[in-house]
Design a protein around this motif. Structure first.
Motif, PDB file in Angstrom:
ATOM      1  N   ASN A  36       0.812  -1.219   0.000  1.00 41.89           N
ATOM      2  CA  ASN A  36       0.000   0.000   0.000  1.00 41.89           C
ATOM      3  C   ASN A  36       0.848   1.273   0.000  1.00 41.89           C
ATOM      4  OD1 ASN A  36      -2.396  -1.439  -0.090  1.00 41.89           O
ATOM      5  ND2 ASN A  36      -2.588  -1.550   2.122  1.00 41.89           N
ATOM      6  N   PRO A  37       1.798   1.436   0.926  1.00 39.24           N
ATOM      7  CA  PRO A  37       2.642   2.639   0.851  1.00 39.24           C
ATOM      8  C   PRO A  37       3.514   2.660  -0.403  1.00 39.24           C
ATOM      9  CG  PRO A  37       3.420   1.147   2.578  1.00 39.24           C
ATOM     10  CD  PRO A  37       2.090   0.655   2.145  1.00 39.24           C
ATOM     11  N   LEU A  38       3.876   1.500  -0.918  1.00 41.45           N
ATOM     12  CA  LEU A  38       4.679   1.459  -2.137  1.00 41.45           C
ATOM     13  C   LEU A  38       3.900   2.038  -3.311  1.00 41.45           C
ATOM     14  CD1 LEU A  38       7.423   0.489  -3.214  1.00 41.45           C
ATOM     15  CD2 LEU A  38       6.330  -1.671  -3.786  1.00 41.45           C
ATOM     16  N   ALA A  39       2.595   1.775  -3.371  1.00 36.54           N
ATOM     17  CA  ALA A  39       1.757   2.326  -4.430  1.00 36.54           C
ATOM     18  C   ALA A  39       1.694   3.850  -4.340  1.00 36.54           C
ATOM     19  CB  ALA A  39       0.355   1.729  -4.352  1.00 36.54           C
ATOM     20  N   VAL A  40       1.641   4.370  -3.107  1.00 42.16           N
ATOM     21  CA  VAL A  40       1.623   5.821  -2.912  1.00 42.16           C
ATOM     22  C   VAL A  40       2.938   6.442  -3.371  1.00 42.16           C
ATOM     23  CG1 VAL A  40       1.459   7.661  -1.205  1.00 42.16           C
ATOM     24  CG2 VAL A  40      -0.009   5.651  -0.998  1.00 42.16           C
ATOM     25  N   ILE A  41       4.060   5.799  -3.031  1.00 39.04           N
ATOM     26  CA  ILE A  41       5.372   6.297  -3.433  1.00 39.04           C
ATOM     27  C   ILE A  41       5.485   6.329  -4.951  1.00 39.04           C
ATOM     28  CG2 ILE A  41       7.850   5.775  -3.417  1.00 39.04           C
ATOM     29  CD1 ILE A  41       7.431   4.580  -0.611  1.00 39.04           C
ATOM     30  N   LYS A  42       5.038   5.269  -5.593  1.00 36.89           N
ATOM     31  CA  LYS A  42       5.137   5.194  -7.047  1.00 36.89           C
ATOM     32  C   LYS A  42       4.290   6.272  -7.713  1.00 36.89           C
ATOM     33  CE  LYS A  42       4.994   1.836 -10.817  1.00 36.89           C
ATOM     34  NZ  LYS A  42       4.751   0.424 -11.194  1.00 36.89           N
ATOM     35  N   GLY A  43       3.068   6.477  -7.224  1.00 36.89           N
ATOM     36  CA  GLY A  43       2.208   7.510  -7.788  1.00 36.89           C
ATOM     37  C   GLY A  43       2.779   8.904  -7.608  1.00 36.89           C
ATOM     38  N   THR A  44       3.335   9.166  -6.433  1.00 36.82           N
ATOM     39  CA  THR A  44       3.952  10.467  -6.175  1.00 36.82           C
ATOM     40  C   THR A  44       5.150  10.703  -7.078  1.00 36.82           C
ATOM     41  OG1 THR A  44       3.254  10.310  -3.853  1.00 36.82           O
ATOM     42  CG2 THR A  44       4.953  11.938  -4.390  1.00 36.82           C
ATOM     43  N   LEU A  47       4.005  11.796 -10.486  1.00 37.10           N
ATOM     44  CA  LEU A  47       3.562  13.187 -10.488  1.00 37.10           C
ATOM     45  C   LEU A  47       4.746  14.149 -10.497  1.00 37.10           C
ATOM     46  CD1 LEU A  47       0.580  13.035  -7.950  1.00 37.10           C
ATOM     47  CD2 LEU A  47       0.451  13.388 -10.418  1.00 37.10           C
ATOM     48  N   LEU A  48       5.764  13.846  -9.702  1.00 35.78           N
ATOM     49  CA  LEU A  48       6.954  14.684  -9.662  1.00 35.78           C
ATOM     50  C   LEU A  48       7.664  14.712 -11.016  1.00 35.78           C
ATOM     51  CD1 LEU A  48       8.424  13.695  -6.186  1.00 35.78           C
ATOM     52  CD2 LEU A  48       7.538  15.948  -6.838  1.00 35.78           C
ATOM     53  N   GLU A  49       7.717  13.565 -11.664  1.00 31.83           N
ATOM     54  CA  GLU A  49       8.373  13.492 -12.969  1.00 31.83           C
ATOM     55  C   GLU A  49       7.621  14.331 -13.996  1.00 31.83           C
ATOM     56  OE1 GLU A  49       8.551   9.611 -14.651  1.00 31.83           O
ATOM     57  OE2 GLU A  49      10.217  10.131 -15.984  1.00 31.83           O
ATOM     58  N   LYS A  50       6.291  14.250 -13.996  1.00 34.40           N
ATOM     59  CA  LYS A  50       5.473  15.024 -14.930  1.00 34.40           C
ATOM     60  C   LYS A  50       5.636  16.513 -14.680  1.00 34.40           C
ATOM     61  CE  LYS A  50       0.761  15.470 -16.702  1.00 34.40           C
ATOM     62  NZ  LYS A  50       0.750  16.948 -16.702  1.00 34.40           N
ATOM     63  N   SER A  51       5.626  16.903 -13.412  1.00 28.82           N
ATOM     64  CA  SER A  51       5.790  18.316 -13.065  1.00 28.82           C
ATOM     65  C   SER A  51       7.146  18.838 -13.504  1.00 28.82           C
ATOM     66  CB  SER A  51       5.624  18.485 -11.552  1.00 28.82           C
ATOM     67  OG  SER A  51       5.852  19.813 -11.166  1.00 28.82           O
ATOM     68  N   SER A  52       8.162  18.032 -13.329  1.00 31.42           N
ATOM     69  CA  SER A  52       9.511  18.428 -13.729  1.00 31.42           C
ATOM     70  C   SER A  52       9.605  18.640 -15.227  1.00 31.42           C
ATOM     71  CB  SER A  52      10.522  17.362 -13.281  1.00 31.42           C
ATOM     72  OG  SER A  52      11.816  17.679 -13.717  1.00 31.42           O
ATOM     73  N   GLN A  72      17.342  11.112 -14.936  1.00 29.22           N
ATOM     74  CA  GLN A  72      18.018   9.829 -14.733  1.00 29.22           C
ATOM     75  C   GLN A  72      17.726   9.278 -13.336  1.00 29.22           C
ATOM     76  OE1 GLN A  72      22.169  10.448 -15.547  1.00 29.22           O
ATOM     77  NE2 GLN A  72      21.849  10.863 -17.711  1.00 29.22           N
ATOM     78  N   TYR A  73      17.713  10.182 -12.358  1.00 25.13           N
ATOM     79  CA  TYR A  73      17.402   9.750 -10.997  1.00 25.13           C
ATOM     80  C   TYR A  73      15.973   9.216 -10.914  1.00 25.13           C
ATOM     81  CZ  TYR A  73      21.659  12.117  -9.438  1.00 25.13           C
ATOM     82  OH  TYR A  73      22.962  12.490  -9.257  1.00 25.13           O
ATOM     83  N   PHE A  74      15.032   9.923 -11.581  1.00 29.87           N
ATOM     84  CA  PHE A  74      13.646   9.468 -11.572  1.00 29.87           C
ATOM     85  C   PHE A  74      13.537   8.083 -12.193  1.00 29.87           C
ATOM     86  CE2 PHE A  74      12.119  14.022 -11.268  1.00 29.87           C
ATOM     87  CZ  PHE A  74      11.497  13.847 -10.055  1.00 29.87           C
ATOM     88  N   LYS A  75      14.239   7.875 -13.305  1.00 27.77           N
ATOM     89  CA  LYS A  75      14.198   6.580 -13.977  1.00 27.77           C
ATOM     90  C   LYS A  75      14.756   5.474 -13.076  1.00 27.77           C
ATOM     91  CE  LYS A  75      15.746   4.117 -18.106  1.00 27.77           C
ATOM     92  NZ  LYS A  75      16.556   4.181 -19.351  1.00 27.77           N
ATOM     93  N   LEU A  76      15.875   5.789 -12.411  1.00 29.00           N
ATOM     94  CA  LEU A  76      16.485   4.807 -11.515  1.00 29.00           C
ATOM     95  C   LEU A  76      15.560   4.456 -10.366  1.00 29.00           C
ATOM     96  CD1 LEU A  76      18.918   3.124 -10.622  1.00 29.00           C
ATOM     97  CD2 LEU A  76      19.792   5.159  -9.455  1.00 29.00           C
ATOM     98  N   LEU A  77      14.957   5.477  -9.769  1.00 34.07           N
ATOM     99  CA  LEU A  77      14.034   5.241  -8.660  1.00 34.07           C
ATOM    100  C   LEU A  77      12.840   4.404  -9.101  1.00 34.07           C
ATOM    101  CD1 LEU A  77      14.034   8.759  -6.952  1.00 34.07           C
ATOM    102  CD2 LEU A  77      14.780   6.616  -5.903  1.00 34.07           C
ATOM    103  N   ASP A  78      12.306   4.743 -10.273  1.00 39.54           N
ATOM    104  CA  ASP A  78      11.151   4.006 -10.781  1.00 39.54           C
ATOM    105  C   ASP A  78      11.505   2.545 -11.035  1.00 39.54           C
ATOM    106  OD1 ASP A  78       8.356   4.090 -11.780  1.00 39.54           O
ATOM    107  OD2 ASP A  78       9.301   3.522 -13.663  1.00 39.54           O
ATOM    108  N   GLU A  79      12.677   2.282 -11.593  1.00 43.11           N
ATOM    109  CA  GLU A  79      13.102   0.904 -11.845  1.00 43.11           C
ATOM    110  C   GLU A  79      13.244   0.126 -10.545  1.00 43.11           C
ATOM    111  OE1 GLU A  79      16.703   1.402 -13.996  1.00 43.11           O
ATOM    112  OE2 GLU A  79      15.710   1.644 -15.959  1.00 43.11           O
ATOM    113  N   GLN A  80      13.808   0.784  -9.532  1.00 44.60           N
ATOM    114  CA  GLN A  80      13.985   0.099  -8.251  1.00 44.60           C
ATOM    115  C   GLN A  80      12.648  -0.195  -7.576  1.00 44.60           C
ATOM    116  OE1 GLN A  80      17.027  -1.034  -7.144  1.00 44.60           O
ATOM    117  NE2 GLN A  80      17.562  -0.373  -9.204  1.00 44.60           N
ATOM    118  N   ILE A  81      11.726   0.746  -7.676  1.00 45.05           N
ATOM    119  CA  ILE A  81      10.408   0.534  -7.085  1.00 45.05           C
ATOM    120  C   ILE A  81       9.679  -0.602  -7.794  1.00 45.05           C
ATOM    121  CG2 ILE A  81       8.113   1.559  -6.825  1.00 45.05           C
ATOM    122  CD1 ILE A  81       9.495   4.197  -6.170  1.00 45.05           C
ATOM    123  N   GLN A  82       9.814  -0.662  -9.130  1.00 41.06           N
ATOM    124  CA  GLN A  82       9.188  -1.757  -9.871  1.00 41.06           C
ATOM    125  C   GLN A  82       9.793  -3.100  -9.478  1.00 41.06           C
ATOM    126  OE1 GLN A  82       8.618  -1.275 -14.129  1.00 41.06           O
ATOM    127  NE2 GLN A  82       8.533   0.934 -13.916  1.00 41.06           N
TER     128      GLN A  82
END
Length: 250
Positions: A36-44, A47-52, A72-82
């Protein structure tokens, strides 16, 4: 003496069954708490990536290097979360023996969709990939996503064990009664003391792993009515998955 041996074997089987059931309950509880918190982190993060991206214009191109680094940081974070999400989903499935809906899966179509990803992985690892397609098509009754996840864990382990320049072989053989999928690597093999327990959850020879991959594969293949066997030596390891051929009749 025979009666004692039979009793000891029965006790061992029952203990293993209870251990799997306990791990299953732990899996369900732990995964739900984290997912559940992981889903919130991923959604946030999305949103941050789109805003950027929205705040970067062509006129700012000269000053966009920091933005590129941030991307690049956003991509790395997203890959790790997945990666975490995938592991937890599999952990949760391990604790849910029911709720599985099976359909006939064409082996040839399944392989055609799955194999290109393995080829890319092998190239990245500098491992040669040898593929032997079946001479005929066949069907298994199972969940294609779970089947792919179970087989992918086997491939990942084989690639981790494969030194650069070695050969990873994937062979599929189909008969009227069964479908056999064999993954063979040329690594150093599984240590002999671990071989009898290697499919047990949390047993691993890797210092940076939790030992859940093969046990997940074993459980998923078993749920589809199949078997998973391992033959390992210092010349390499073969993992043999055998599933019943689906003929459309019961």
């Amino acid at each position: 003496m025979a009666d004692i041996q039979d009793f000891q074997q029965y006790v061992q089987i029952q203990c293993e069954k209870e251990r799997r059931e306990t791990i299953g309950h732990m899996a369900a509880g732990t995964a739900n708490i984290i997912l559940n918190p992981l889903a919130v982190i991923k959604g946030t993060l999305q949103l941050l990536e789109k805003s950027s991206k929205d705040h970067v214009s062509v006129l700012q191109f000269a000053a966009s290097l920091p933005h590129q680094k941030m991307a690049q940081y956003f991509k790395l974070l997203d890959e790790q979360i997945q990666t975490i999400d995938k592991a937890l989903q599999r952990f949760l499935l391990f604790g849910k023996p029911s709720e599985l809906k099976f359909v006939p899966v064409s082996v040839i179509s399944f392989m055609q969709e799955w194999v290109p990803g393995i080829q890319i992985q092998a190239l990245d690892k500098k491992v040669r990939f040898a593929l032997e397609y079946p001479e005929r098509n066949g069907f298994v009754l199972g969940d294609p996503k779970l089947l792919r996840a179970a087989l992918q864990e086997i491939i990942d382990n084989a690639l981790d064990a494969s030194p650069p320049g070695s050969v990873l072989t994937l062979r599929t053989h189909i008969t009227d009664n069964h479908i056999q999928i064999i993954v063979r690597d040329q690594g150093a093999g599984i240590p002999k003391d671990l071989q009898p327990r290697i499919i047990t959850p949390f047993v691993t020879s890797k210092p940076d792993a939790i030992g859940f991959g093969l046990s997940f594969s074993y459980a998923m293949i078993e749920k589809m009515g199949g078997t998973l066997n391992i033959d390992s030596s210092d010349a390499g390891t073969s993992v043999i998955v055998q599933l019943p051929t689906f003929t459309g009749t019961t």
